[in-house]
Write an enzyme that holds these catalytic residues in place. Structure first.
Site, PDB file in Angstrom:
ATOM      1  N   PHE A  77     -18.878-101.025 -28.522  1.00 39.38           N
ATOM      2  CA  PHE A  77     -19.821-101.516 -28.172  1.00 39.38           C
ATOM      3  C   PHE A  77     -19.590-103.033 -28.319  1.00 39.38           C
ATOM      4  O   PHE A  77     -18.988-103.891 -28.722  1.00 39.38           O
ATOM      5  CB  PHE A  77     -21.500-101.509 -29.144  1.00 39.38           C
ATOM      6  CG  PHE A  77     -21.828-101.778 -28.844  1.00 39.38           C
ATOM      7  CD1 PHE A  77     -23.083-100.941 -27.497  1.00 39.38           C
ATOM      8  CD2 PHE A  77     -23.007-102.849 -29.364  1.00 39.38           C
ATOM      9  CE1 PHE A  77     -24.572-101.629 -26.664  1.00 39.38           C
ATOM     10  CE2 PHE A  77     -23.772-103.428 -28.013  1.00 39.38           C
ATOM     11  CZ  PHE A  77     -25.092-102.762 -27.508  1.00 39.38           C
ATOM     12  N   ASP A 103     -13.281-107.928 -31.586  1.00 40.52           N
ATOM     13  CA  ASP A 103     -15.078-108.354 -31.484  1.00 40.52           C
ATOM     14  C   ASP A 103     -15.403-108.062 -32.691  1.00 40.52           C
ATOM     15  O   ASP A 103     -14.841-107.758 -33.534  1.00 40.52           O
ATOM     16  CB  ASP A 103     -14.845-107.189 -30.595  1.00 40.52           C
ATOM     17  CG  ASP A 103     -17.380-107.395 -30.833  1.00 40.52           C
ATOM     18  OD1 ASP A 103     -17.715-108.005 -31.816  1.00 40.52           O
ATOM     19  OD2 ASP A 103     -17.616-106.424 -29.227  1.00 40.52           O
ATOM     20  N   LYS A 153     -24.435-112.908 -34.266  1.00 43.28           N
ATOM     21  CA  LYS A 153     -25.108-112.130 -35.442  1.00 43.28           C
ATOM     22  C   LYS A 153     -25.411-113.025 -36.540  1.00 43.28           C
ATOM     23  O   LYS A 153     -26.083-113.348 -36.405  1.00 43.28           O
ATOM     24  CB  LYS A 153     -24.488-111.245 -35.583  1.00 43.28           C
ATOM     25  CG  LYS A 153     -25.035-109.050 -34.515  1.00 43.28           C
ATOM     26  CD  LYS A 153     -24.582-108.056 -34.735  1.00 43.28           C
ATOM     27  CE  LYS A 153     -24.932-107.274 -34.111  1.00 43.28           C
ATOM     28  NZ  LYS A 153     -26.203-107.214 -33.773  1.00 43.28           N
TER      29      LYS A 153
END
Length: 396
Positions: A138, A224, A253
């Site tokens: 993702f 990532d 995040k």
């Protein structure tokens, strides 16, 4: 006084229906606990899906935001600001990177990484542009990042998608080597731990082999670390567990301590493919968000990172104990405080039952409970969370 159902009704009437929400409106948070509009308290083992890594309203982050908000809220990136410059310097000092591009989210950071890799390919590698990523990965929901994402459900309905993306099986080095197109492939885009894909950890030797493969074939390695970065795995960056360094890394995040802040970090040799006007983000590197980011980094290095390691071991041991008791738990996996509990049943009803008992977590990949407690979580809070989970599992 406004209640959960009142807020939910307004949301249902006026907010775009892009999320399946629980019937709970959260109104206040402190540390590992949050309260809803009906006054019910929860132990938050989801942390805004790894955003609130220091818990809710950490005093150091709040103080940094308040101080900066009284001074300068925003200026264009046509000018310098001290918080942005200092955060970039600290991130580079503590990583492989030489330069940082700031943005607002993980998707935006990955979009920047994809653009930088393609520009590097155009300038340095004879026009190579293809990005190889993994099944079940993702990487975001912008058009390019959802195309890089290895989950069909994320891409459905958005054709035609951008060209130049393919996926290979995760943890399969041979598949990576066989997928390389010497005329097209410019980079691998990989998560050290697949969060949304079911908390799947890179196997021993996989990332090291991928690094060697990239070096041999002249490709870029993009990691990532939107979910694994900033201490979540027990090290500041997830790649530190695997004895390698990437060419490009993305963060978001936890970076802003609850404020929207993303970053793409790169080696100088690669970063120089971005010049003035080649990429931008209006709010990227906002001084308030960067001040929060500096507070997050200092708090991590001041002890939160050590606590993550200690409490991660406690939580893993507790979950392994539950696995021995409940045969429908198939596997416990993770590092630090990103932990997946794979079941042989649908995990969504477990999540709902835990919420009713006052524990927030989520289910990913259908059957994997994902636990992301704050890195500041205490032993007693972990014991309480495990007790709730045990109570719920015992009813299955």
């Amino acid at each position: 006084m406004v209640k959960n159902r009142d807020v939910a009704a307004i949301t249902a009437r006026y907010v775009a229906q892009t999320y399946a929400r629980f019937p709970v409106a959260l109104v206040k948070g402190k540390g590992t606990r949050v309260w809803d509009a009906d006054g019910k308290a929860y132990l938050d083992f989801l942390s805004g899906i790894a955003v609130n890594s220091l818990g809710h309203c950490h005093p150091a982050v709040v103080r940094a935001i308040q101080k900066q908000a009284r001074t300068l809220l925003h200026v264009s990136n046509l000018y310098h600001t001290a918080p942005q410059a200092e955060l970039a310097r600290e991130l580079c000092r503590r990583s492989f990177a030489d330069r940082v591009f700031f943005c607002n989210s993980g998707a935006e950071a990955n979009e920047a990484a994809i653009k930088l890799a393609r520009r590097y390919g155009a300038e340095r590698l004879g026009g190579k542009y293809e990005i190889l990523s993994c099944h079940n990965s993702f990487h975001g929901r912008t058009l390019a990042t959802l195309t890089a994402t290895g989950q069909e459900k994320v891409r459905a309905g958005y054709d035609p998608l951008p060209e130049g993306f393919r996926q290979v099986p995760y943890n399969d080095l041979r598949a990576c080597e066989e997928a390389i197109d010497d005329k097209k492939t410019v980079a691998f885009l990989i998560e050290p731990i697949q969060g949304e894909g079911g908390v799947r950890v890179a196997e021993e030797g996989y990332l090291r082999g991928l690094r060697e493969l990239c070096d041999q074939r002249g490709l870029l390695l993009i990691l990532d670390e939107v979910q694994t970065g900033m201490g979540r795995t027990g090290k500041l960056f997830g790649y530190e567990h695997f004895g390698i360094e990437p060419d490009i890394m993305t963060l978001a995040k936890a970076l802003g301590g609850g404020l929207p802040l993303g970053a793409m970090l790169a080696r100088e040799q690669v970063a120089r493919s971005f010049g003035p006007g080649s990429h931008a983000s209006t709010f990227g590197g906002n001084p308030v968000a960067c001040s929060a980011g500096l507070a997050v980094l200092r708090t991590l290095l001041g002890g939160a990172l050590r606590n993550c390691v200690r409490m991660g071991k406690v939580l893993l041991e507790g979950l392994e104990g539950l696995k021995r008791r409940f045969p429908f738990i198939r596997e416990i996996r993770g590092k630090g405080l990103i932990i997946g509990v794979e079941l042989d049943m649908d995990g969504s009803k477990i999540v709902e039952a835990c919420m009713e008992e006052g524990l927030l977590l989520n289910c990913t990949a259908g059957k994997v409970l994902r636990l992301l407690p704050p890195l500041t979580v205490t032993r007693s809070e972990i014991d309480r969370g495990l007790a709730i989970l045990e109570k719920v599992l015992a009813r299955q």
